[in-house]
Design an enzyme around this catalytic site. Structure first.
Site, mmCIF file in Angstrom:
data_model
loop_
_atom_site.group_PDB
_atom_site.id
_atom_site.type_symbol
_atom_site.label_atom_id
_atom_site.label_comp_id
_atom_site.label_asym_id
_atom_site.label_seq_id
_atom_site.Cartn_x
_atom_site.Cartn_y
_atom_site.Cartn_z
ATOM 1 N N GLY A 279 -45.405 133.925 -62.675
ATOM 2 C CA GLY A 279 -46.392 133.618 -63.713
ATOM 3 C C GLY A 279 -47.812 134.022 -63.360
ATOM 4 O O GLY A 279 -48.757 133.657 -64.055
ATOM 5 N N GLN A 280 -47.982 134.774 -62.253
ATOM 6 C CA GLN A 280 -49.336 135.196 -61.857
ATOM 7 C C GLN A 280 -49.745 136.439 -62.640
ATOM 8 O O GLN A 280 -49.126 137.497 -62.494
ATOM 9 C CB GLN A 280 -49.397 135.474 -60.337
ATOM 10 C CG GLN A 280 -50.810 135.793 -59.875
ATOM 11 C CD GLN A 280 -50.923 135.986 -58.355
ATOM 12 O OE1 GLN A 280 -49.912 135.969 -57.645
ATOM 13 N NE2 GLN A 280 -52.130 136.174 -57.876
ATOM 14 N N ASP B 67 -61.402 127.853 -66.844
ATOM 15 C CA ASP B 67 -60.450 128.849 -67.347
ATOM 16 C C ASP B 67 -60.847 129.217 -68.784
ATOM 17 O O ASP B 67 -61.177 128.350 -69.594
ATOM 18 C CB ASP B 67 -59.028 128.281 -67.322
ATOM 19 C CG ASP B 67 -57.978 129.359 -67.503
ATOM 20 O OD1 ASP B 67 -57.223 129.627 -66.552
ATOM 21 O OD2 ASP B 67 -57.906 129.945 -68.608
ATOM 22 N N ILE B 68 -60.829 130.511 -69.078
ATOM 23 C CA ILE B 68 -61.263 130.995 -70.402
ATOM 24 C C ILE B 68 -60.310 130.565 -71.508
ATOM 25 O O ILE B 68 -60.698 130.443 -72.667
ATOM 26 C CB ILE B 68 -61.434 132.545 -70.371
ATOM 27 C CG1 ILE B 68 -62.382 133.016 -71.457
ATOM 28 C CG2 ILE B 68 -60.094 133.260 -70.463
ATOM 29 C CD1 ILE B 68 -62.863 134.454 -71.274
ATOM 30 N N HIS C 163 -55.774 132.347 -56.830
ATOM 31 C CA HIS C 163 -56.495 131.282 -57.531
ATOM 32 C C HIS C 163 -55.650 130.026 -57.589
ATOM 33 O O HIS C 163 -54.433 130.085 -57.699
ATOM 34 C CB HIS C 163 -56.909 131.718 -58.942
ATOM 35 C CG HIS C 163 -55.791 132.274 -59.784
ATOM 36 N ND1 HIS C 163 -55.341 133.566 -59.630
ATOM 37 C CD2 HIS C 163 -55.034 131.732 -60.758
ATOM 38 C CE1 HIS C 163 -54.350 133.793 -60.487
ATOM 39 N NE2 HIS C 163 -54.140 132.683 -61.180
ATOM 40 N N LEU C 164 -56.350 128.913 -57.515
ATOM 41 C CA LEU C 164 -55.712 127.599 -57.615
ATOM 42 C C LEU C 164 -56.098 127.005 -58.964
ATOM 43 O O LEU C 164 -57.278 126.920 -59.304
ATOM 44 C CB LEU C 164 -56.213 126.705 -56.470
ATOM 45 C CG LEU C 164 -55.734 125.249 -56.461
ATOM 46 C CD1 LEU C 164 -54.215 125.157 -56.349
ATOM 47 C CD2 LEU C 164 -56.376 124.504 -55.279
ATOM 48 N N HIS C 165 -55.083 126.627 -59.750
ATOM 49 C CA HIS C 165 -55.340 125.964 -61.031
ATOM 50 C C HIS C 165 -55.512 124.461 -60.777
ATOM 51 O O HIS C 165 -54.656 123.837 -60.138
ATOM 52 C CB HIS C 165 -54.151 126.132 -61.986
ATOM 53 C CG HIS C 165 -53.880 127.531 -62.435
ATOM 54 N ND1 HIS C 165 -54.351 128.049 -63.622
ATOM 55 C CD2 HIS C 165 -53.157 128.540 -61.864
ATOM 56 C CE1 HIS C 165 -53.931 129.295 -63.772
ATOM 57 N NE2 HIS C 165 -53.194 129.625 -62.716
ATOM 58 N N ASN D 59 -49.696 130.110 -58.906
ATOM 59 C CA ASN D 59 -48.636 131.006 -59.361
ATOM 60 C C ASN D 59 -48.577 132.157 -58.358
ATOM 61 O O ASN D 59 -49.617 132.655 -57.920
ATOM 62 C CB ASN D 59 -48.944 131.536 -60.765
ATOM 63 C CG ASN D 59 -48.771 130.456 -61.825
ATOM 64 O OD1 ASN D 59 -47.930 129.571 -61.681
ATOM 65 N ND2 ASN D 59 -49.576 130.514 -62.866
HETATM 66 P P1 5GP Z 1 -52.386 133.129 -63.677
HETATM 67 O O1 5GP Z 1 -51.444 133.257 -64.851
HETATM 68 O O2 5GP Z 1 -52.679 134.481 -63.062
HETATM 69 O O3 5GP Z 1 -51.927 132.122 -62.671
HETATM 70 O O4 5GP Z 1 -53.725 132.558 -64.262
HETATM 71 C C1 5GP Z 1 -54.811 133.350 -64.607
HETATM 72 C C2 5GP Z 1 -55.746 132.490 -65.428
HETATM 73 O O5 5GP Z 1 -56.956 133.174 -65.560
HETATM 74 C C3 5GP Z 1 -55.244 132.196 -66.858
HETATM 75 O O6 5GP Z 1 -55.134 130.795 -67.051
HETATM 76 C C4 5GP Z 1 -56.298 132.836 -67.754
HETATM 77 O O7 5GP Z 1 -56.582 132.072 -68.902
HETATM 78 C C5 5GP Z 1 -57.501 132.943 -66.824
HETATM 79 N N1 5GP Z 1 -58.383 134.074 -67.092
HETATM 80 C C6 5GP Z 1 -58.020 135.359 -67.297
HETATM 81 N N2 5GP Z 1 -59.098 136.143 -67.482
HETATM 82 C C7 5GP Z 1 -60.183 135.318 -67.388
HETATM 83 C C8 5GP Z 1 -61.584 135.549 -67.492
HETATM 84 O O8 5GP Z 1 -62.078 136.662 -67.706
HETATM 85 N N3 5GP Z 1 -62.408 134.468 -67.345
HETATM 86 C C9 5GP Z 1 -61.901 133.211 -67.101
HETATM 87 N N4 5GP Z 1 -62.789 132.222 -66.974
HETATM 88 N N5 5GP Z 1 -60.581 132.960 -66.984
HETATM 89 C C10 5GP Z 1 -59.723 134.006 -67.139
#
Ligand code: 5GP
Ligand code: ZN
Length: 108
Positions: free
Chosen positions: A89-90, A30-31, A96-98, A83
């Site tokens: 929170g998505q 995750d970035i 995607h799975l965290h 999410n």
């Molecule tokens: P969500 O909130 O949709 O469940 O999680 C999305 C996740 O994607 C966040 O934790 C965010 O930091 C990560 N993310 C968003 N854009 C990028 C990207 O360009 N590269 C990477 N590696 N992670 C990203």
């Protein structure tokens, strides 16, 4: 999906720090990590979320990969999180799975 960030990562149009790759699944760091370990596991095929029809089969594959990564990296305890939808929170509309481990600094 042309404008999807995660599809662009799958297509190497946006760089990512890859952790695992198969024909159907990609995992990368995750970035903006919310915990000492924060890896995202995604299907290569664009699926919006767990709310999408027939996402369960893909979700199962993502969980299998998460378990494998945890085992390979010696991560003993971890959290797995989907999410679902903006209200859930998505932020990125590509399933995607965290995989999180260690103290989570922010609720996702
Ligand atoms: P969500 O909130 O949709 O469940 O999680 C999305 C996740 O994607 C966040 O934790 C965010 O930091 C990560 N993310 C968003 N854009 C990028 C990207 O360009 N590269 C990477 N590696 N992670 C990203
Ligand atoms: Zn996508």
């Amino acid at each position: 999906m042309e404008e999807c960030i995660f599809c662009k990562i799958v297509n190497n149009e946006i760089p990512s720090e890859k952790v695992f790759e198969s024909d159907s699944v990609l995992a990368f760091q995750d970035i903006n990590p919310k915990a000492p370990v924060h890896i995202l596991i995604i299907p290569k095929k664009h699926i919006k979320s767990i709310a999408s029809e027939s996402s369960e089969e893909v979700a199962k594959e993502l969980i299998t990969v998460a378990k494998q990564i945890a085992m390979d990296k010696g991560i003993v305890g971890y959290k797995l999180l989907f999410n679902v939808g903006k209200e859930g929170g998505q932020m990125v509309d590509h399933l995607h799975l965290h995989l999180l481990s260690g103290k989570v600094v922010e609720l996702l």
